[in-house]
Write a protein that holds these residues in place. Structure first.
Motif, short mmCIF file in Angstrom:
data_model
loop_
_atom_site.label_atom_id
_atom_site.label_comp_id
_atom_site.label_asym_id
_atom_site.label_seq_id
_atom_site.Cartn_x
_atom_site.Cartn_y
_atom_site.Cartn_z
N ASP A 264 0.91 -1.38 0.05
CA ASP A 264 0.09 0.07 0.11
C ASP A 264 0.79 1.24 0.08
O ASP A 264 1.86 1.38 0.60
CB ASP A 264 -0.95 0.09 1.30
CG ASP A 264 -2.11 -1.07 1.16
OD1 ASP A 264 -3.16 -0.45 0.80
OD2 ASP A 264 -2.03 -2.03 1.29
N LYS A 265 0.53 2.09 -0.66
CA LYS A 265 1.08 3.51 -0.84
C LYS A 265 0.10 4.43 -0.47
O LYS A 265 -0.89 4.80 -1.32
CB LYS A 265 1.43 3.87 -2.22
CG LYS A 265 2.40 5.18 -2.19
CD LYS A 265 3.00 5.46 -3.67
CE LYS A 265 3.82 6.87 -3.54
NZ LYS A 265 4.13 7.15 -4.83
N ASN A 266 0.05 5.13 0.65
CA ASN A 266 -0.65 6.15 1.24
C ASN A 266 -0.36 7.46 1.19
O ASN A 266 0.87 7.77 1.53
CB ASN A 266 -1.41 5.78 2.48
CG ASN A 266 -2.47 6.62 3.06
OD1 ASN A 266 -2.46 7.93 3.65
ND2 ASN A 266 -3.51 6.12 2.87
N GLU A 267 -1.16 8.46 0.86
CA GLU A 267 -0.89 9.84 0.70
C GLU A 267 -0.14 10.52 1.96
O GLU A 267 0.51 11.27 1.88
CB GLU A 267 -1.88 10.86 0.24
CG GLU A 267 -1.74 12.15 -0.26
CD GLU A 267 -2.81 13.05 -0.64
OE1 GLU A 267 -2.73 14.21 -0.96
OE2 GLU A 267 -3.82 12.31 -0.48
N GLN A 268 -0.68 9.90 2.90
CA GLN A 268 -0.33 10.41 4.41
C GLN A 268 0.65 9.69 5.17
O GLN A 268 1.77 10.25 5.35
CB GLN A 268 -1.69 10.51 5.22
CG GLN A 268 -1.47 11.43 6.67
CD GLN A 268 -0.59 10.50 7.60
OE1 GLN A 268 -1.14 9.35 7.64
NE2 GLN A 268 0.20 11.29 8.42
N PHE A 269 0.62 8.35 5.26
CA PHE A 269 1.30 7.67 6.10
C PHE A 269 2.58 6.96 5.12
O PHE A 269 3.51 6.27 5.77
CB PHE A 269 0.98 6.88 7.03
CG PHE A 269 -0.07 5.73 6.33
CD1 PHE A 269 0.72 4.57 5.92
CD2 PHE A 269 -1.20 5.75 6.32
CE1 PHE A 269 -0.27 3.48 5.22
CE2 PHE A 269 -1.96 4.74 5.64
CZ PHE A 269 -1.40 3.59 5.20
N GLY A 270 2.69 7.03 4.07
CA GLY A 270 3.71 6.31 3.03
C GLY A 270 3.37 4.98 2.87
O GLY A 270 2.35 4.76 2.21
N ARG A 271 4.23 4.08 3.00
CA ARG A 271 4.19 2.91 2.49
C ARG A 271 3.88 1.81 3.28
O ARG A 271 4.68 1.75 4.53
CB ARG A 271 5.49 2.54 1.60
CG ARG A 271 5.56 3.42 0.52
CD ARG A 271 6.78 3.29 -0.43
NE ARG A 271 7.26 4.18 -1.45
CZ ARG A 271 6.66 4.11 -2.61
NH1 ARG A 271 6.12 2.95 -3.13
NH2 ARG A 271 6.98 5.01 -3.44
N GLU A 272 3.37 0.57 3.06
CA GLU A 272 3.09 -0.54 4.17
C GLU A 272 2.96 -1.65 3.17
O GLU A 272 2.25 -1.84 2.41
CB GLU A 272 1.70 -0.36 4.96
CG GLU A 272 1.50 -1.16 5.94
CD GLU A 272 2.39 -0.93 7.12
OE1 GLU A 272 2.74 -2.05 7.81
OE2 GLU A 272 3.00 0.29 7.38
N ASN A 273 3.66 -2.91 3.75
CA ASN A 273 3.56 -4.16 3.31
C ASN A 273 2.85 -5.10 4.02
O ASN A 273 3.02 -4.90 5.66
CB ASN A 273 5.01 -4.83 3.08
CG ASN A 273 5.76 -3.96 1.64
OD1 ASN A 273 5.18 -3.50 0.82
ND2 ASN A 273 6.83 -3.87 1.92
N SER A 274 2.14 -5.97 3.72
CA SER A 274 1.17 -6.98 4.51
C SER A 274 1.40 -8.43 3.75
O SER A 274 1.29 -8.47 2.56
CB SER A 274 -0.13 -6.41 4.72
OG SER A 274 -0.36 -5.31 4.93
N TRP A 275 1.84 -9.32 4.81
CA TRP A 275 1.90 -10.77 4.24
C TRP A 275 0.88 -11.48 4.81
O TRP A 275 0.47 -11.57 5.87
CB TRP A 275 3.10 -11.27 4.56
CG TRP A 275 4.47 -10.81 3.85
CD1 TRP A 275 5.31 -9.27 4.33
CD2 TRP A 275 5.19 -11.09 2.87
NE1 TRP A 275 6.23 -9.13 3.33
CE2 TRP A 275 6.44 -10.21 2.55
CE3 TRP A 275 5.07 -12.27 2.00
CZ2 TRP A 275 7.21 -10.23 1.47
CZ3 TRP A 275 5.93 -12.23 0.79
CH2 TRP A 275 6.92 -11.31 0.80
N ASN A 276 0.63 -12.79 3.95
CA ASN A 276 -0.01 -13.86 4.67
C ASN A 276 0.62 -15.19 4.00
O ASN A 276 0.98 -15.09 2.90
CB ASN A 276 -1.53 -13.71 4.41
CG ASN A 276 -2.02 -14.09 2.95
OD1 ASN A 276 -1.68 -13.58 1.87
ND2 ASN A 276 -2.59 -15.22 2.81
N ALA A 277 0.24 -16.15 4.78
CA ALA A 277 0.66 -17.59 4.52
C ALA A 277 -0.09 -18.57 5.02
O ALA A 277 -0.59 -18.28 6.21
CB ALA A 277 2.44 -17.77 4.81
#
Length: 622
Positions: A373-386
């Motif tokens: 995710d790239k958000n205008e306010q808080f920047g970038r975030e990665n989310s994993w699942n397995a």
């Protein structure tokens, strides 16, 4: 009997069930994997309520359904139309994502969805995926995802009409028409519900000593068209608006404060299958959450918060081989806030891409996904699942899974304006906040029973860091951490003509810094429904138990546990006419799930005592 002992008893029930057989008609779900698939193939714990379940249980709100989900508890501030919060697996209402036909409906200012305004007569099915799904849906999906699907059409022409009357001057009316053929289907529905309500507060001072009425009107529309074997499109619209009265914090006020609300969702899609491998789907959506609060006697009690959200999704499914599948997606949405409060920022966008691979072999199956995710306010975030799925014989399977989740700070957290008075100016927001983040580890055991029944158990642990709490100056900060340990069990089967549905949730939600139990979370929940048909007659009961909880972070304000029993009956008078009656809170228990403060002390919001509803449904056969 303690719920922990009851859960142990439930765990051995499959051993005493009838001889087990494989499923004969497996229901399909969408939310867990963001694609249509059989319920028993999903990797996340999922609860499904169909239209048949809604009618059999005679529920009149989404909250009545959700309290039957394992590991969930509901908090309401007094009767129909009151503010409702879902605490799923020990997470907060803002940490569970709510969708309507794939479209987000939460408020951008508070971060919570208005579950209390959803019209049950316009709903076809409800899916609840428990556990983190940020790797597919992004922000807010820490506790899980609730997706509501509006009613769809079927071939033919199918009109319907329902009228009902009950306690507290409650009246319900709904009508609809659905139909179509093998190519085009449609559904059009409308409903109007109103009730004089109850007095939500207990202090009986000033303007609080009155009933708090609730009125809601809703319309829904769906249209689907199959152009050919490879191309289809659809449109879904749901609109609810009305007024909910409440009691003012100023106990001596003489007016009738109320919220005028609008909750709507519009979504459309076009899906094409280009070949045996590649299917592509483009979806567009728009939702609105408007709340205009009016308090005639309080100059500080009049304000407006309106959230507008637009979204677009391009999803591609690649069936590489019989065992290997790849899901790739591009997501975009933008929030706009219109308010009488002058927020420092009123818009922000979010862009995302995710990819997920699935393998299903003879001896095991796997799932691995990543979303960025790239958000205008808080920047970038990665989310994993397995996830790893291992079949054990023909009737059992074990699943091990890991999932990450996050929740973006709300507009209130980030941009709420500073408050200034003669004493100076005070900050109310923190634009440097980071998202809340979570990691969940889970073990599931699933067992199939006779008559298409099932028995499932989940054991999980969720760690949350960077939780947003208020510091000593009431400024939000990323300072709290939490750990939630939980056990869930559900049993769904027809035995000796009785349709049985049972769920148990045991959780230990802890603030790791203070050791206190997270506020408003019930540690133990239990729900049981029993229904049976006797020719043209039907009868059933529902029983919910909720343990005590704390209404504050310091664990000094205790809300007692409670148990509520309801009964219901139906009579299929003719092939077109059906009578139904239900009595909620049969034993007239006095209970509450949250509190409010007065100078004289602290009180619990009232919930409805014993109440009855009688309805008549007409479904003419054309």
């Amino acid at each position: 009997m303690k719920l922990s002992r009851l859960a142990l008893a439930i765990a051995v029930l499959p051993g005493f069930a009838l001889a087990a057989e494989p499923y004969t008609a497996e229901p399909l779900v969408i939310t867990s994997g963001r694609q249509t698939e059989p319920l028993r193939q999903v990797t996340a714990a999922t609860t499904l309520f169909t239209r048949k379940d809604i009618e059999r249980l005679q529920v009149r709100s989404v909250a009545e359904l959700l309290e039957r989900v394992p590991g969930s508890s509901l908090v309401q501030s007094g009767g129909r139309g009151s503010q409702t919060g879902l605490f799923l697996r020990g997470t907060s209402p803002a940490q569970t994502l709510v969708l309507v036909d794939g479209q987000r409906i939460g408020s951008a200012s508070s971060g919570t969805p208005s579950l209390e305004f959803l019209a049950i007569d316009q709903i076809e099915r409800v899916e609840v995926t428990r556990g983190p799904r940020s790797s597919l849906y992004g922000s807010d999906a820490i506790g899980g995802v609730v997706q509501i699907f509006t009613r769809k059409g079927e071939p033919g022409l199918n009109p319907r009409l329902r009228i009902a009357a009950g306690s507290h001057n409650t009246f319900e009316r709904s009508l609809g028409l659905s139909g179509g053929d093998d190519v085009t289907t449609f559904n059009l529905g409308a409903s109007l519900d109103d009730t004089r309500g109850i007095d939500r507060t207990r202090d009986n001072l000033g303007g609080d000593a009155d009933r708090d009425a609730f009125r809601k009107r809703a319309v829904s529309f769906s249209l689907g068209h199959q152009f050919n074997d490879s191309l289809e499109a659809g449109l879904n619209v749901l609109d609810q608006r009305g007024q909910a009265e409440y009691d003012d914090a100023n106990a001596f006020a003489s007016g009738r404060p109320s919220d005028d609300f609008l909750l709507s969702s519009t979504s459309g899609y076009i899906q094409a299958r280009f070949n045996d491998i590649w299917t592509s789907r483009l979806s567009l959506g728009h939702s609105e959450d408007k709340r205009d609060t009016s308090d005639p006697t309080n100059p500080f009690g009049n304000f407006t918060f309106n959230t507008y959200r637009d979204s677009a999704t391009w999803q591609n499914t690649l069936q590489l081989t019989e065992q290997h599948q790849l899901l790739a997606d591009l997501d975009w949405y933008e929030d706009k806030l219109h308010s009488t409060t002058a927020f420092n920022e009123t818009e922000r966008w979010n862009q995302a891409a995710f990819i997920q691979h699935r393998y299903q072999g003879e001896w095991f199956g796997t799932e691995l996904g990543l979303r960025h995710d790239k958000n205008e306010q808080f920047g970038r975030e990665n989310s994993w699942n397995a996830a790893l799925r291992v079949p054990v014989g023909t009737l059992d399977e074990v699943l091990l899974s890991y999932g990450e989740g996050f929740r973006a700070p709300t507009f209130n957290d980030l941009y709420f304006p500073d408050f200034c008075s003669s004493f100076g100016c005070f900050a109310n927001a923190n634009p440097d906040l980071k998202p809340e983040r979570s990691k969940t580890y889970e073990l599931q055991w699933r067992h199939r029973l006779a008559n298409d029944g099932s028995f499932d158990v989940s054991l999980y642990r969720t760690d949350i860091r960077d939780m947003i709490t208020l510091d000593e100056n009431f400024i939000p900060q990323n300072v709290a951490t939490a750990r939630i340990n939980g056990l869930e069990a559900s049993w769904n089967q027809t035995l000796f003509g009785w349709h049985s549905r049972l769920s148990v949730g045991l959780i230990d939600p802890r603030d790791r810094d203070s050791g206190h139990t997270l506020q408003r979370r019930a540690k133990r929940t239990f729900s049981l429904d029993l229904d049976r048909e006797f020719g043209s007659f039907s009868a059933g009961l529902g029983w919910q138990l909720v343990s005590q909880r704390f209404d504050d972070a310091a664990n000094t304000i205790e809300v007692p546990g409670y148990g509520v029993l309801g009964v219901r009956a139906g009579w299929q008078m003719t092939s077109e006419l059906r009578w139904e009656a239900k009595v909620d809170n049969l034993l007239d228990r006095d209970f509450f799930s949250t509190t409010y403060a007065r100078a004289e002390g602290r009180y619990g919001y009232r919930e409805e005592g014993r109440s009855a509803l009688l309805s008549l449904s007409w479904t003419p056969q054309l």
